[in-house]
Design a protein around this motif. Structure first.
Motif, PDB file in Angstrom:
ATOM      1  N   LEU A 118      55.644  -4.312 -20.736  1.00 36.56           N
ATOM      2  CA  LEU A 118      56.125  -5.424 -19.915  1.00 36.56           C
ATOM      3  C   LEU A 118      57.637  -5.308 -19.862  1.00 36.56           C
ATOM      4  CD1 LEU A 118      53.917  -8.471 -21.030  1.00 36.56           C
ATOM      5  CD2 LEU A 118      54.116  -7.557 -18.721  1.00 36.56           C
ATOM      6  N   THR A 119      58.168  -5.007 -18.703  1.00 35.62           N
ATOM      7  CA  THR A 119      59.602  -4.749 -18.590  1.00 35.62           C
ATOM      8  C   THR A 119      60.389  -6.055 -18.494  1.00 35.62           C
ATOM      9  OG1 THR A 119      59.626  -4.636 -16.168  1.00 35.62           O
ATOM     10  CG2 THR A 119      59.085  -2.610 -17.376  1.00 35.62           C
ATOM     11  N   ASN A 120      61.692  -5.935 -18.699  1.00 32.52           N
ATOM     12  CA  ASN A 120      62.604  -7.070 -18.605  1.00 32.52           C
ATOM     13  C   ASN A 120      63.267  -7.062 -17.232  1.00 32.52           C
ATOM     14  OD1 ASN A 120      65.179  -8.553 -18.773  1.00 32.52           O
ATOM     15  ND2 ASN A 120      64.655  -8.792 -20.933  1.00 32.52           N
ATOM     16  N   GLY A 121      63.208  -8.185 -16.528  1.00 27.51           N
ATOM     17  CA  GLY A 121      63.759  -8.259 -15.185  1.00 27.51           C
ATOM     18  C   GLY A 121      65.092  -8.955 -15.078  1.00 27.51           C
ATOM     19  N   ARG A 179      64.530 -11.638 -12.251  1.00 30.65           N
ATOM     20  CA  ARG A 179      63.107 -11.947 -12.179  1.00 30.65           C
ATOM     21  C   ARG A 179      62.446 -11.700 -13.535  1.00 30.65           C
ATOM     22  NH1 ARG A 179      64.947 -13.905  -8.367  1.00 30.65           N
ATOM     23  NH2 ARG A 179      64.281 -13.813  -6.174  1.00 30.65           N
ATOM     24  N   ALA A 180      61.138 -11.898 -13.607  1.00 27.61           N
ATOM     25  CA  ALA A 180      60.432 -11.853 -14.885  1.00 27.61           C
ATOM     26  C   ALA A 180      60.230 -10.430 -15.397  1.00 27.61           C
ATOM     27  CB  ALA A 180      59.069 -12.537 -14.746  1.00 27.61           C
ATOM     28  N   GLY A 181      60.162  -9.438 -14.508  1.00 28.59           N
ATOM     29  CA  GLY A 181      59.847  -8.074 -14.911  1.00 28.59           C
ATOM     30  C   GLY A 181      58.457  -7.673 -14.465  1.00 28.59           C
ATOM     31  N   HIS A 182      58.051  -6.456 -14.793  1.00 30.89           N
ATOM     32  CA  HIS A 182      56.803  -5.869 -14.302  1.00 30.89           C
ATOM     33  C   HIS A 182      55.906  -5.427 -15.462  1.00 30.89           C
ATOM     34  CE1 HIS A 182      59.296  -5.834 -10.805  1.00 30.89           C
ATOM     35  NE2 HIS A 182      59.933  -4.712 -11.102  1.00 30.89           N
ATOM     36  N   VAL A 220      50.744 -13.951 -17.453  1.00 29.35           N
ATOM     37  CA  VAL A 220      49.716 -13.220 -16.703  1.00 29.35           C
ATOM     38  C   VAL A 220      49.813 -11.733 -17.004  1.00 29.35           C
ATOM     39  CG1 VAL A 220      48.878 -12.602 -14.404  1.00 29.35           C
ATOM     40  CG2 VAL A 220      49.554 -14.953 -14.878  1.00 29.35           C
ATOM     41  N   GLY A 221      51.035 -11.222 -17.075  1.00 26.72           N
ATOM     42  CA  GLY A 221      51.227  -9.828 -17.414  1.00 26.72           C
ATOM     43  C   GLY A 221      50.644  -9.485 -18.780  1.00 26.72           C
ATOM     44  N   SER A 222      50.852 -10.357 -19.749  1.00 32.46           N
ATOM     45  CA  SER A 222      50.299 -10.136 -21.095  1.00 32.46           C
ATOM     46  C   SER A 222      48.777 -10.162 -21.080  1.00 32.46           C
ATOM     47  CB  SER A 222      50.825 -11.207 -22.061  1.00 32.46           C
ATOM     48  OG  SER A 222      52.220 -11.102 -22.230  1.00 32.46           O
ATOM     49  N   LEU A 223      48.213 -11.041 -20.259  1.00 27.05           N
ATOM     50  CA  LEU A 223      46.758 -11.139 -20.148  1.00 27.05           C
ATOM     51  C   LEU A 223      46.161  -9.829 -19.643  1.00 27.05           C
ATOM     52  CD1 LEU A 223      44.253 -13.104 -20.191  1.00 27.05           C
ATOM     53  CD2 LEU A 223      44.745 -13.534 -17.772  1.00 27.05           C
ATOM     54  N   PHE A 224      46.739  -9.278 -18.603  1.00 24.91           N
ATOM     55  CA  PHE A 224      46.248  -8.013 -18.050  1.00 24.91           C
ATOM     56  C   PHE A 224      46.599  -6.830 -18.955  1.00 24.91           C
ATOM     57  CE2 PHE A 224      46.629 -10.006 -13.564  1.00 24.91           C
ATOM     58  CZ  PHE A 224      45.386 -10.615 -13.720  1.00 24.91           C
ATOM     59  N   GLN A 225      47.738  -6.918 -19.615  1.00 27.41           N
ATOM     60  CA  GLN A 225      48.165  -5.852 -20.523  1.00 27.41           C
ATOM     61  C   GLN A 225      47.131  -5.633 -21.631  1.00 27.41           C
ATOM     62  OE1 GLN A 225      51.641  -6.735 -22.946  1.00 27.41           O
ATOM     63  NE2 GLN A 225      52.278  -4.586 -22.922  1.00 27.41           N
ATOM     64  N   LYS A 226      46.605  -6.695 -22.175  1.00 22.69           N
ATOM     65  CA  LYS A 226      45.610  -6.582 -23.252  1.00 22.69           C
ATOM     66  C   LYS A 226      44.369  -5.834 -22.781  1.00 22.69           C
ATOM     67  CE  LYS A 226      47.085 -10.851 -25.532  1.00 22.69           C
ATOM     68  NZ  LYS A 226      46.759 -12.287 -25.794  1.00 22.69           N
ATOM     69  N   GLU A 227      43.953  -6.089 -21.547  1.00 22.67           N
ATOM     70  CA  GLU A 227      42.773  -5.409 -21.013  1.00 22.67           C
ATOM     71  C   GLU A 227      43.029  -3.917 -20.843  1.00 22.67           C
ATOM     72  OE1 GLU A 227      39.840  -6.900 -20.661  1.00 22.67           O
ATOM     73  OE2 GLU A 227      40.793  -8.731 -21.403  1.00 22.67           O
ATOM     74  N   ILE A 257      49.650   2.399 -13.281  1.00 21.40           N
ATOM     75  CA  ILE A 257      49.441   1.074 -12.680  1.00 21.40           C
ATOM     76  C   ILE A 257      50.754   0.307 -12.763  1.00 21.40           C
ATOM     77  CG2 ILE A 257      48.188  -1.118 -12.833  1.00 21.40           C
ATOM     78  CD1 ILE A 257      45.913   0.478 -14.232  1.00 21.40           C
ATOM     79  N   ILE A 258      51.207  -0.195 -11.629  1.00 16.38           N
ATOM     80  CA  ILE A 258      52.393  -1.053 -11.584  1.00 16.38           C
ATOM     81  C   ILE A 258      51.969  -2.398 -11.018  1.00 16.38           C
ATOM     82  CG2 ILE A 258      54.704  -1.414 -10.651  1.00 16.38           C
ATOM     83  CD1 ILE A 258      54.876   0.992 -12.250  1.00 16.38           C
ATOM     84  N   MET A 259      52.141  -3.454 -11.819  1.00 15.12           N
ATOM     85  CA  MET A 259      51.946  -4.816 -11.323  1.00 15.12           C
ATOM     86  C   MET A 259      53.305  -5.497 -11.384  1.00 15.12           C
ATOM     87  SD  MET A 259      48.295  -5.951 -13.002  1.00 15.12           S
ATOM     88  CE  MET A 259      46.810  -4.936 -12.792  1.00 15.12           C
ATOM     89  N   THR A 260      53.915  -5.660 -10.211  1.00 19.05           N
ATOM     90  CA  THR A 260      55.270  -6.191 -10.153  1.00 19.05           C
ATOM     91  C   THR A 260      55.284  -7.697 -10.379  1.00 19.05           C
ATOM     92  OG1 THR A 260      55.202  -6.513  -7.756  1.00 19.05           O
ATOM     93  CG2 THR A 260      55.957  -4.368  -8.564  1.00 19.05           C
ATOM     94  N   GLY A 261      56.441  -8.192 -10.800  1.00 15.78           N
ATOM     95  CA  GLY A 261      56.576  -9.623 -11.055  1.00 15.78           C
ATOM     96  C   GLY A 261      57.359 -10.349  -9.990  1.00 15.78           C
ATOM     97  N   ASP A 262      57.648  -9.656  -8.874  1.00 14.36           N
ATOM     98  CA  ASP A 262      58.500 -10.289  -7.861  1.00 14.36           C
ATOM     99  C   ASP A 262      58.135  -9.873  -6.446  1.00 14.36           C
ATOM    100  OD1 ASP A 262      59.376  -7.659  -8.050  1.00 14.36           O
ATOM    101  OD2 ASP A 262      61.476  -8.182  -7.710  1.00 14.36           O
ATOM    102  N   GLU A 263      56.854  -9.656  -6.175  1.00 11.79           N
ATOM    103  CA  GLU A 263      56.471  -9.230  -4.833  1.00 11.79           C
ATOM    104  C   GLU A 263      56.686 -10.336  -3.811  1.00 11.79           C
ATOM    105  OE1 GLU A 263      54.045  -8.219  -1.319  1.00 11.79           O
ATOM    106  OE2 GLU A 263      53.925 -10.002  -2.573  1.00 11.79           O
ATOM    107  N   GLU A 264      56.420 -11.566  -4.207  1.00 14.34           N
ATOM    108  CA  GLU A 264      56.515 -12.672  -3.252  1.00 14.34           C
ATOM    109  C   GLU A 264      57.955 -13.091  -2.978  1.00 14.34           C
ATOM    110  OE1 GLU A 264      54.101 -13.359  -1.620  1.00 14.34           O
ATOM    111  OE2 GLU A 264      52.256 -13.131  -2.778  1.00 14.34           O
TER     112      GLU A 264
END
Length: 439
Positions: free
Chosen positions: A84-87, A92-95, A67-74, A170-177
């Motif tokens: 895309l960071t390493n978590g 976790r997956a990263g942000h 999902v991160g890669s999908l939004f990253q392309k846009e 823009i920060i889209m985190t990979g571990d909010e939930e």
């Protein structure tokens, strides 16, 4: 008429002309923004559908990264510098982090998240349309819809030729939930971004009402209560040598929590589970356990685990102090220990800046014909990533995401796709006005 009067009249006319030209230019640019949102709205809905159909439960690292890669392309297409960071350091997956440096105005931080509560074993894996506007699906509202609104607003500003003026991170985190641990590593990128920003905008779905915005969120921390007493035959309870036992002492403590704190506005404290008896076997993950005891034996130990939610750091501090004092006033021959988990989600405190930003947002909404917007009751707004900005930014609001559905975190999660364009228009115009000091 003398020369001085002529000069004053000329100056007044020039000022009026510049004001009219400026107003006209602002209106023209805002119309461009609105038109651009409409132009890209269909592709934004397609992007949302694609994102929702990718499982990105927090612990499905591959899905979160996809999902991160999908939004990253846009965002790459719009000239953002993305990463895309390493978590691994916090499990976790990263942000996804995307930045643009503009020429003027305040520095904006826009917050989303890539993960959902729907793991690979969830029965809800793909979207379905309930009618022509209501989409049901995993994470459609919480919060892939909000992520898409961010991207759509950026596309509109770019199409209108206005994005280059703006400094946006823009920060889209990979571990909010399900936050990684330790939190100081999990939330480091977000906190660092907040330190660089002036204004933070969160795109959670708030209380699922497009007529409301979050200006204050309660923070959350966990607590653990351990109580011990003297085990003995039940016939000796309350004697000088035996005392009241662990379960009576635990009951006293929880009852005092209720008596002294339950009337405090916006404060809650919930004991989630309790085990007590002669011997205890708590689970390693802290979510339960078992106990052995007999009716004719005074209880030796109890364990209680719960959470504490407060609307400000001051309220949180006072509540902790009250709870600690209650725990220290033990029944005879009992002992009690109260431990608060380190970290936790801080509160997004209500500030003058947040209230002012809500006023700006409301003005834009009304000007665009979407009606007035009011503040969410903080009791209806749980902990979220934007809370980590509270100490650092001058202004912050949340709840700007896709709304109008319901069933968050359940197999009935849904959202109204009509709110995608609406929220993107308000967001983009708000950023434009803030950069150009129209408000």
């Amino acid at each position: 008429m003398n020369l001085e009067s002529n000069f004053k009249n000329l100056f007044f006319l020039i000022t009026i002309c510049f004001s009219i030209l400026s107003f006209s230019q602002n209106n023209r640019n805002e119309r461009k923004i609105i038109s651009a949102v409409d132009k890209f709205n269909e592709s934004a809905i397609s992007l949302l559908k694609k994102a929702v159909n990718i499982n990105s439960g927090t612990m499905n690292f591959e899905g979160v990264q996809k999902v991160g890669s999908l939004f990253q392309k846009e965002l790459d297409k719009l000239g953002f510098k993305t990463e895309l960071t390493n978590g691994d350091a916090y499990g976790r997956a990263g942000h996804l982090i995307a930045t643009r440096k503009g020429k003027k105005g305040p520095k904006f931080l826009m917050i989303g998240h890539l993960d959902t509560v729907f793991e690979l074993d969830s029965p809800l894996q793909e979207y379905t349309m309930q009618n022509d506007s209501i989409m049901k699906g995993p994470g459609v509202a919480d919060m892939k819809g909000g992520d898409v609104i961010i991207i759509l607003a950026m596309q509109a500003l770019s199409e209108a030729g206005l994005l280059d003026d703006m400094s946006i991170e823009i920060i889209m985190t990979g571990d909010e939930e399900k936050s990684g641990k330790p939190l100081e590593l999990s939330k480091k990128d977000l906190i660092d971004a907040a330190k660089r920003a002036d204004i933070a905008l969160g795109f959670e779905n708030g209380d699922n009402n497009p007529k409301t915005v979050v200006v204050s969120r309660r923070g959350s921390t966990d607590w653990k209560l351990k109580v011990s007493g003297n085990p003995a035959h039940s016939s000796q309870i309350f004697t000088e040598t035996v005392g009241a036992g662990a379960i009576y002492e635990t009951s006293r403590i929880l009852n005092e929590f209720y008596i002294q704190l339950s009337k405090e506005k916006d404060l809650t404290f919930n004991p989630g589970f309790i085990i007590g008896g002669t011997t205890l076997n708590p689970d390693d993950n802290g979510t339960g356990g078992s106990a052995f005891g007999k009716t004719n034996v005074v209880s030796q130990a109890t364990i209680v685990r719960g959470d504490l939610r407060a609307v400000s750091l001051e309220q949180l501090k006072k509540a902790k102090e009250t709870m600690v004092k209650i725990v220290s006033e033990n029944f005879p021959n009992t002992k009690a220990e109260l431990h608060f988990s380190p970290g936790g989600y801080p509160p997004l405190s209500l500030t003058e800046g947040n209230t002012k930003l809500l006023g700006y947002f409301n003005t834009v909404s009304e000007d665009l014909g979407f009606g007035s917007v009011t503040a969410v009751n903080p009791r209806n707004a749980g902990a979220a990533d934007i809370s980590f900005t509270s100490e650092y930014v001058d202004m912050a609001i949340d709840g700007l995401g896709l709304t109008g559905g319901g069933g968050d975190h359940t197999i009935n999660e849904s959202g109204n796709l009509n709110t995608v364009a609406m929220q993107a228009k308000i967001t983009a115009v708000l950023l434009y006005r803030l950069v150009n000091s129209k408000l």
